[in-house]
Write an enzyme that holds these catalytic residues in place. Sequence first.
Site, PDB file in Angstrom:
ATOM      1  N   VAL A   1      25.485 -25.298  29.800  1.00 30.99           N
ATOM      2  CA  VAL A   1      25.899 -25.490  28.410  1.00 30.99           C
ATOM      3  C   VAL A   1      26.138 -24.165  27.691  1.00 30.99           C
ATOM      4  O   VAL A   1      27.160 -23.998  26.995  1.00 30.99           O
ATOM      5  CB  VAL A   1      24.890 -26.395  27.656  1.00 30.99           C
ATOM      6  N   ALA A   2      25.263 -23.179  27.867  1.00 30.90           N
ATOM      7  CA  ALA A   2      25.444 -21.910  27.157  1.00 30.90           C
ATOM      8  C   ALA A   2      26.667 -21.169  27.673  1.00 30.90           C
ATOM      9  O   ALA A   2      27.473 -20.643  26.893  1.00 30.90           O
ATOM     10  CB  ALA A   2      24.190 -21.041  27.303  1.00 30.90           C
TER      11      ALA A   2
ATOM     12  N   GLY B   1      17.638 -35.498  25.607  1.00 30.23           N
ATOM     13  CA  GLY B   1      18.639 -35.412  24.573  1.00 30.23           C
ATOM     14  C   GLY B   1      18.723 -34.073  23.880  1.00 30.23           C
ATOM     15  O   GLY B   1      18.345 -33.046  24.448  1.00 30.23           O
TER      16      GLY B   1
ATOM     17  N   GLU C   1      10.300 -37.332  21.139  1.00 26.16           N
ATOM     18  CA  GLU C   1       9.671 -36.775  22.333  1.00 26.16           C
ATOM     19  C   GLU C   1       8.439 -35.987  21.911  1.00 26.16           C
ATOM     20  O   GLU C   1       8.171 -35.813  20.714  1.00 26.16           O
ATOM     21  CB  GLU C   1      10.654 -35.887  23.097  1.00 26.16           C
TER      22      GLU C   1
ATOM     23  N   ARG D   1       4.344 -30.723  25.240  1.00 26.06           N
ATOM     24  CA  ARG D   1       4.337 -30.766  26.702  1.00 26.06           C
ATOM     25  C   ARG D   1       3.212 -29.999  27.363  1.00 26.06           C
ATOM     26  O   ARG D   1       2.650 -30.442  28.360  1.00 26.06           O
ATOM     27  CB  ARG D   1       5.631 -30.140  27.205  1.00 26.06           C
TER      28      ARG D   1
ATOM     29  N   ARG E   1       8.147 -24.501  24.911  1.00 20.65           N
ATOM     30  CA  ARG E   1       9.357 -25.011  24.254  1.00 20.65           C
ATOM     31  C   ARG E   1       9.156 -26.441  23.749  1.00 20.65           C
ATOM     32  O   ARG E   1       8.592 -27.286  24.451  1.00 20.65           O
ATOM     33  CB  ARG E   1      10.529 -24.999  25.248  1.00 20.65           C
TER      34      ARG E   1
ATOM     35  N   SER F   1      16.445 -27.311  24.273  1.00 18.88           N
ATOM     36  CA  SER F   1      17.157 -26.375  25.149  1.00 18.88           C
ATOM     37  C   SER F   1      18.665 -26.590  25.124  1.00 18.88           C
ATOM     38  O   SER F   1      19.431 -25.616  25.084  1.00 18.88           O
ATOM     39  CB  SER F   1      16.638 -26.447  26.579  1.00 18.88           C
ATOM     40  N   LEU F   2      19.137 -27.839  25.129  1.00 18.43           N
ATOM     41  CA  LEU F   2      20.586 -28.055  25.014  1.00 18.43           C
ATOM     42  C   LEU F   2      21.058 -27.528  23.662  1.00 18.43           C
ATOM     43  O   LEU F   2      22.121 -26.914  23.545  1.00 18.43           O
ATOM     44  CB  LEU F   2      20.938 -29.545  25.163  1.00 18.43           C
TER      45      LEU F   2
HETATM   46  C1  SIN Z   1      13.085 -34.768  28.964  1.00 18.44           C
HETATM   47  O1  SIN Z   1      13.971 -35.577  28.756  1.00 18.44           O
HETATM   48  O2  SIN Z   1      11.903 -35.089  28.971  1.00 18.44           O
HETATM   49  C2  SIN Z   1      13.463 -33.334  29.224  1.00 18.44           C
HETATM   50  C3  SIN Z   1      14.292 -32.784  28.143  1.00 18.44           C
HETATM   51  C4  SIN Z   1      13.871 -31.377  27.840  1.00 18.44           C
HETATM   52  O3  SIN Z   1      13.472 -30.645  28.732  1.00 18.44           O
HETATM   53  O4  SIN Z   1      13.895 -31.000  26.667  1.00 18.44           O
END
Ligand code: SIN
Length: 558
Positions: free
Chosen positions: A29-30, A64, A135, A299, A396, A401-402
């Site tokens: 993407v980058a 996403g 998330e 996370r 993160r 990240s996207l």
């Molecule tokens: C996920 O869908 O759990 C991974 C997406 C991410 O790494 O931000």
Amino acid sequence: MTGPVTALQAKTHPVWEAAADLVVIGSGVAGLTAALRAQELGLHVLVVTKGAVSDGNTRWAQGGIAVVLEGEHEQGDSVGKHAEDTLTAGAGLCDDDAVRSIIAGGPAAVARLRAAGARFDPAAAGRTELARTREGGHSAFRVIHAGGDATGAEVERTLVAKAGDRRIPVLEHHIAVDAIRTPAGEVVGVTVLDHDGVPGVVRAPAVLLASGGLGQLYHATSNPEIATGDGLALALRAGAQVADVEFVQFHPTVLFTPGARGRLPLVTEAVRGEGATLHDATGASVMRGVHPLGDLAPRDVVSAAITRRMAQAPGGIDDHVLLDATGISGFAKRFPTVHAACAVLGIDPAKDPIPVTPAAHFACGGVVTTVDGRSGVLGLYAAGEVARTGLHGANRLASNSLLEGLVAGRRVAEAVAADLATGQLGDPRRGVLASRATVPVADRDALQRAMSRYAAIGRDAEGLSVVGSVLDLSMVESPLWTPRIVEDAALTLVAEALVAAAARRTESRGCHVRTDFPERDDSFPERDDSAWQRGQLIRLSPSGQPVLADPIALEVVA
Ligand code: SIN
């Protein structure tokens, strides 16, 4: 190309040369966002990628893009709250300005992507408003998605199609080896190798590293085979500094497959966002009492909790826990990618708990850059996972990240155009090919075993020194003359840097969990020598060893 060459010539002399204004290493993407923007600005761009153009890490991203869209968000949510959640997840090591700047760029980046043809899932059939999920670490439902759980694939599809329409040249199946530098130290191109080790040279006043992460340091990862830390190693050898490399994020839930190695299927966090819960083999909740956000804690917290629970081996099981998603209606439609991966193992998430385990997922650190991708070395830029902008800190936030790739990719192209316009970049004709004869290369299997055992979640001084010994014992000196050796040399250098940083950080913070120093050490602002609310810079010594600079140099203020 200069015509037929002998095998020996091919190994030692570049057999072709190309030129561009900007060479982009990586087609995720980058990289593609940068290449497209640079072309719009009138630059001649060449993209160099190790696999096929669509083989990057981007397409594996499921959950996403975290973004707060104007007039389309949960009541009370805001760009500021998204930034606050990012800072909280980053455990005191984010750069506040970088966070606010990149997160604020999200809505416009998503609008541009939609204008380029990306289709995100609507809140309901026929509506333009987008569906939003949640998330880990997010205080609101703000993660937009595509194809249910195939967001990265849609982003990649859109960018690859646009790059094709615009005829952006892509050199596929070539690995970047080393930067070409002028006698003054400016980066003015790269040397590359094809599959068979045939070398070439791309001369350009600007080189952008958008080469992704380093998950292949470990036996089990959500990353593809190409994630071998090459960009980080190239940057270090070119004189750039890296930081925060000890913070490797482990995704809490990849699909557990007995004995499997390499890339394991992700079970997106959005599954927990929509109600699934983690249990051990006795049925006890993994996250109850661990964090106020429970199963949707950041996370690092969830991965560490799962790791602790597996170590206790409840019900005799020590290699996975169970994700109960049976309460999610229409699982197969909402999460088709996860559903398909489960089906291969004979698991039906509508009826069966999904066996999951943490695996290496994302490098929170990287090449130190500004928010528009400038490294400290003139002519060398970095964006996306390979870069350390200060957005992620020690951990993160999910689905940032996207977003970072879209925002930083555009900004770095604009920075390159501006630097070219002011005439400050080096002259590619003055580039001298690196004369480095050999570099240390460790055995990949030994490295992965040692890193997985001693430098994953839960590290201590003794284990980290074992990794150092394993690397030393398995290392040989080799020229960088095959793609495999370039990758193995990168893994070796990055492992050395990571282990050095992890050994010195005598505390636990974010993704860096020290069993011998289990507490976070935040004694800032009194500050003494043991206060760790600061990053660690690493550069290469003249003899090629990663060395840690004074940690105060990269201090971040809470
Ligand atoms: C996920 O869908 O759990 C991974 C997406 C991410 O790494 O931000």
